[in-house]
Write an enzyme that holds these catalytic residues in place. Sequence first.
Site, PDB file in Angstrom:
ATOM      1  N   HIS A   1       0.877  -1.186   0.000  1.00  0.00           N
ATOM      2  CA  HIS A   1       0.000   0.000   0.000  1.00  0.00           C
ATOM      3  C   HIS A   1       0.914   1.237   0.000  1.00  0.00           C
ATOM      4  O   HIS A   1       1.981   1.215   0.622  1.00  0.00           O
ATOM      5  CB  HIS A   1      -0.831   0.079   1.292  1.00  0.00           C
TER       6      HIS A   1
ATOM      7  N   CYS B   1      -1.978   2.940   9.184  1.00  0.00           N
ATOM      8  CA  CYS B   1      -3.016   1.993   8.730  1.00  0.00           C
ATOM      9  C   CYS B   1      -4.161   1.884   9.719  1.00  0.00           C
ATOM     10  O   CYS B   1      -5.280   1.545   9.331  1.00  0.00           O
ATOM     11  CB  CYS B   1      -2.460   0.582   8.597  1.00  0.00           C
TER      12      CYS B   1
HETATM   13  N1  ARG Z   1      -3.528  -7.229   6.600  1.00  0.00           N
HETATM   14  C1  ARG Z   1      -3.965  -6.020   5.997  1.00  0.00           C
HETATM   15  C2  ARG Z   1      -3.898  -6.145   4.487  1.00  0.00           C
HETATM   16  O1  ARG Z   1      -2.993  -6.792   4.006  1.00  0.00           O
HETATM   17  C3  ARG Z   1      -3.152  -4.859   6.485  1.00  0.00           C
HETATM   18  C4  ARG Z   1      -3.618  -3.543   5.968  1.00  0.00           C
HETATM   19  C5  ARG Z   1      -2.707  -2.406   6.298  1.00  0.00           C
HETATM   20  N2  ARG Z   1      -3.284  -1.169   5.904  1.00  0.00           N
HETATM   21  C6  ARG Z   1      -2.661  -0.179   5.294  1.00  0.00           C
HETATM   22  N3  ARG Z   1      -3.294   0.925   5.110  1.00  0.00           N
HETATM   23  N4  ARG Z   1      -1.442  -0.313   4.830  1.00  0.00           N
HETATM   24  O2  ARG Z   1      -4.734  -5.659   3.762  1.00  0.00           O
END
Ligand code: ARG
Length: 287
Positions: A168, A264
Site C-alpha cells: 500500500h 493503517c
Molecule cells: N492485513 C492487511 C492487508 O494486508 C493490512 C492492511 C494495512 N493497511 C494499510 N493501510 N497499509 O490488507
Amino acid sequence: MADRARVLMCPPTHYEISYVINPWMREELGNTSALDAMREWEGLRFALSVLADIEVMAAQPGLPDLPFTANAGLVLENVFVSSRFKNVERRGEEAHNIAWFEAQGFEIRALPETITFEGAGDALFDRAVPRLWMGYGHRTDLAAASALAMLLSVETIPLGLVDPRFYHLDTCFCPLSRGHVLYFPAAFDAAARAAIEARIPAQQRIAVDEADALTFACNAVNIGDVIVLARASAVLRAALENAGYRVVETPLGEFLKAGGSAKCLTLRVDEARAVDSARLAVLEGTD
Ligand code: ARG
C-alpha cells in the site's frame, strides 16, 4: 485556532491473522496476542488523543483486518469514496464502513465496479498543495487515478509500487504538514520516483533506509508538527526534528505482523481541501 483533527479507529477486538494476503502475514498465521494488540492499540489511541478527537467504529467478528481503518475508503470534505478490496478476504468490511460513514452524514461515492481501490491506504493527500498521491500495482488499480481525479476534482498522481512488502502507498510514503515527504524510494518504480522528484524539491524529500522502511517508519500519522509512528532510528528522528517535527514513538509490533502500523490503524475524517497558496497569491496580486 484550527479545529481539532478527527480520526477514525476500530479496536482490535477480533484482530488475528487467519489468512495471508501480503508477505508479512505469511509467517504469522495464528501468531498474534489479543492482549498485546489491544494494549498497543490503546497506546496509539492515547498518543493520538492529545492531537485529535478519536471516533471509534465497532469491531466485527470475522473481519480481522477491520482495525486498519485507513483502508475503509477516502474522505475529502463531506465525501466518502468507499473502497473495493482486491482480496475477497476483506470485502466483507465494505458494508460496515459504508454504514458508518452513512450514519455520520457523509455523501457516499464509489468508483466504477471493475476498479479495485483500497482507500487512504493507497491514496494520500499532499498536505501543502491540492494533490492526491495514489499508489497502484498491488491492491489499487491504475484506473482508479483518473476515476478519483474526476470524482473529487483533484489532481491525482499515480505512483507504481514494485516491492510486495510495501503493497500500500502508506507503507512507504507519507506527505507531511510542512510540505516534506517521508518515503522509501526503492518501493517505487522509476517513473514514480521521477514523478515525486519532479514535484518535491530535494531538500523536502526525507528518504528512509531499508531498516526504517521495514519497521514501517513511513506508516506515520502526522498531525500538525507531530509525527506518531511505531519506531524511528536515531538518524531518522534527527532528520525529522531538523525538518521541524516532533516525533512520538508507540510500539505496534502486533500489527506489523499483518503488514500494518500507526497510519493503517487510522483514517482522517476531517480532510479539508488544501488551498493552492501559489494560485491564491496570483489572484490576490501578492506573489
Ligand atoms: N492485513 C492487511 C492487508 O494486508 C493490512 C492492511 C494495512 N493497511 C494499510 N493501510 N497499509 O490488507
